[in-house]
Motif scaffolding. Sequence first.
Motif, PDB file in Angstrom:
ATOM      1  N   LEU A  35      47.724  34.722  55.057  1.00  0.00           N
ATOM      2  CA  LEU A  35      46.823  35.373  54.105  1.00  0.00           C
ATOM      3  C   LEU A  35      45.428  35.406  54.717  1.00  0.00           C
ATOM      4  O   LEU A  35      44.881  34.368  55.101  1.00  0.00           O
ATOM      5  N   CYS A  40      41.525  39.616  51.075  1.00  0.00           N
ATOM      6  CA  CYS A  40      42.107  39.442  49.730  1.00  0.00           C
ATOM      7  C   CYS A  40      41.027  39.519  48.648  1.00  0.00           C
ATOM      8  O   CYS A  40      40.002  38.845  48.739  1.00  0.00           O
ATOM      9  N   ILE A  41      41.302  40.312  47.608  1.00  0.00           N
ATOM     10  CA  ILE A  41      40.359  40.401  46.490  1.00  0.00           C
ATOM     11  C   ILE A  41      40.880  39.635  45.267  1.00  0.00           C
ATOM     12  O   ILE A  41      40.292  39.699  44.187  1.00  0.00           O
ATOM     13  N   GLY A  42      42.031  38.963  45.439  1.00  0.00           N
ATOM     14  CA  GLY A  42      42.577  38.167  44.342  1.00  0.00           C
ATOM     15  C   GLY A  42      43.067  39.001  43.178  1.00  0.00           C
ATOM     16  O   GLY A  42      42.998  38.564  42.027  1.00  0.00           O
ATOM     17  N   CYS A  43      43.612  40.181  43.472  1.00  0.00           N
ATOM     18  CA  CYS A  43      44.063  41.061  42.392  1.00  0.00           C
ATOM     19  C   CYS A  43      45.279  40.483  41.662  1.00  0.00           C
ATOM     20  O   CYS A  43      45.530  40.794  40.507  1.00  0.00           O
ATOM     21  N   GLY A  44      46.063  39.650  42.347  1.00  0.00           N
ATOM     22  CA  GLY A  44      47.205  38.989  41.714  1.00  0.00           C
ATOM     23  C   GLY A  44      48.489  39.798  41.708  1.00  0.00           C
ATOM     24  O   GLY A  44      49.491  39.353  41.150  1.00  0.00           O
ATOM     25  N   ILE A  45      48.488  40.977  42.334  1.00  0.00           N
ATOM     26  CA  ILE A  45      49.715  41.790  42.363  1.00  0.00           C
ATOM     27  C   ILE A  45      50.848  41.004  43.022  1.00  0.00           C
ATOM     28  O   ILE A  45      51.970  40.959  42.530  1.00  0.00           O
ATOM     29  N   CYS A  46      50.538  40.353  44.127  1.00  0.00           N
ATOM     30  CA  CYS A  46      51.570  39.586  44.847  1.00  0.00           C
ATOM     31  C   CYS A  46      52.124  38.475  43.955  1.00  0.00           C
ATOM     32  O   CYS A  46      53.328  38.226  43.932  1.00  0.00           O
ATOM     33  N   ILE A  73      44.343  33.287  45.439  1.00  0.00           N
ATOM     34  CA  ILE A  73      45.751  32.901  45.301  1.00  0.00           C
ATOM     35  C   ILE A  73      46.044  31.695  46.189  1.00  0.00           C
ATOM     36  O   ILE A  73      45.291  31.383  47.116  1.00  0.00           O
ATOM     37  N   CYS A  90      51.000  44.071  48.950  1.00  0.00           N
ATOM     38  CA  CYS A  90      49.540  43.887  48.935  1.00  0.00           C
ATOM     39  C   CYS A  90      48.828  45.203  49.261  1.00  0.00           C
ATOM     40  O   CYS A  90      49.033  45.772  50.320  1.00  0.00           O
ATOM     41  N   PRO A  91      47.994  45.684  48.347  1.00  0.00           N
ATOM     42  CA  PRO A  91      47.324  46.975  48.578  1.00  0.00           C
ATOM     43  C   PRO A  91      46.224  46.901  49.629  1.00  0.00           C
ATOM     44  O   PRO A  91      45.734  47.926  50.078  1.00  0.00           O
ATOM     45  N   LEU A  92      45.827  45.706  50.000  1.00  0.00           N
ATOM     46  CA  LEU A  92      44.704  45.569  50.932  1.00  0.00           C
ATOM     47  C   LEU A  92      45.103  45.022  52.292  1.00  0.00           C
ATOM     48  O   LEU A  92      44.250  44.653  53.100  1.00  0.00           O
ATOM     49  N   ALA A  94      46.250  42.281  53.128  1.00  0.00           N
ATOM     50  CA  ALA A  94      45.696  40.945  53.343  1.00  0.00           C
ATOM     51  C   ALA A  94      46.761  39.935  53.756  1.00  0.00           C
ATOM     52  O   ALA A  94      46.447  38.805  54.110  1.00  0.00           O
ATOM     53  N   LEU A  95      48.030  40.363  53.664  1.00  0.00           N
ATOM     54  CA  LEU A  95      49.132  39.466  54.022  1.00  0.00           C
ATOM     55  C   LEU A  95      49.882  40.027  55.217  1.00  0.00           C
ATOM     56  O   LEU A  95      50.029  41.245  55.369  1.00  0.00           O
TER      57      LEU A  95
HETATM   58  S1  SF4 Z   1      48.076  41.463  46.502  1.00  0.00           S
HETATM   59 FE1  SF4 Z   1      46.822  41.172  48.344  1.00  0.00          FE
HETATM   60  S2  SF4 Z   1      44.699  41.394  47.647  1.00  0.00           S
HETATM   61 FE2  SF4 Z   1      45.965  41.051  45.839  1.00  0.00          FE
HETATM   62  S3  SF4 Z   1      45.899  38.812  45.504  1.00  0.00           S
HETATM   63 FE3  SF4 Z   1      47.725  39.257  46.744  1.00  0.00          FE
HETATM   64  S4  SF4 Z   1      47.036  39.014  48.855  1.00  0.00           S
HETATM   65 FE4  SF4 Z   1      45.196  39.202  47.604  1.00  0.00          FE
END
Ligand code: SF4
Length: 121
Positions: A35, A40-46, A73, A90-92, A94-95
């Motif tokens: 990660l 990561c913006i911490g959107c929480g989708i994951c 996260i 992850c839309p960004l 980040a993973l």
């Molecule tokens: S989906 Fe990506 S940007 Fe969003 S919380 Fe998870 S790692 Fe972070």
Amino acid sequence: MAYQVIRRGQITKREEDNRLTLERKLLVRWYGLELNRDKCIGCGICADQCPKEAIEHFPAEFKGIKALTRPSIDFDTEKCILCGECVSLCPLDALQMIIEKEEKVPVIEANVFATVTRKRW
Ligand code: SF4
Ligand code: SF4
């Protein structure tokens, strides 16, 4: 000095330079899930989509209208199976998952991407 006993196949976690890394070392393979906290913006989708509920989502904390912490996260190494579903969602970007030095996503490789979600909006 205290030593930590690591079971074969156990996932371990380390955090350095704003990167959180889960890794599983097997006799013949190395699996890593990373990660990038800068992306990561911490959107929480994951966290919402993880089939093993292995991702904990921490919303931002506020004092009045002032944000004290960013949303973030963390992973539960006892629950994660390194499937890579979070990586593909992850839309960004980040993973990232690395298997034996190559960027790979097991659920994509195996063509078994789950389509069921836990949450209803
Ligand atoms: S989906 Fe990506 S940007 Fe969003 S919380 Fe998870 S790692 Fe972070
Ligand atoms: S790799 Fe799979 S099990 Fe592990 S946190 Fe991501 S979605 Fe969940």
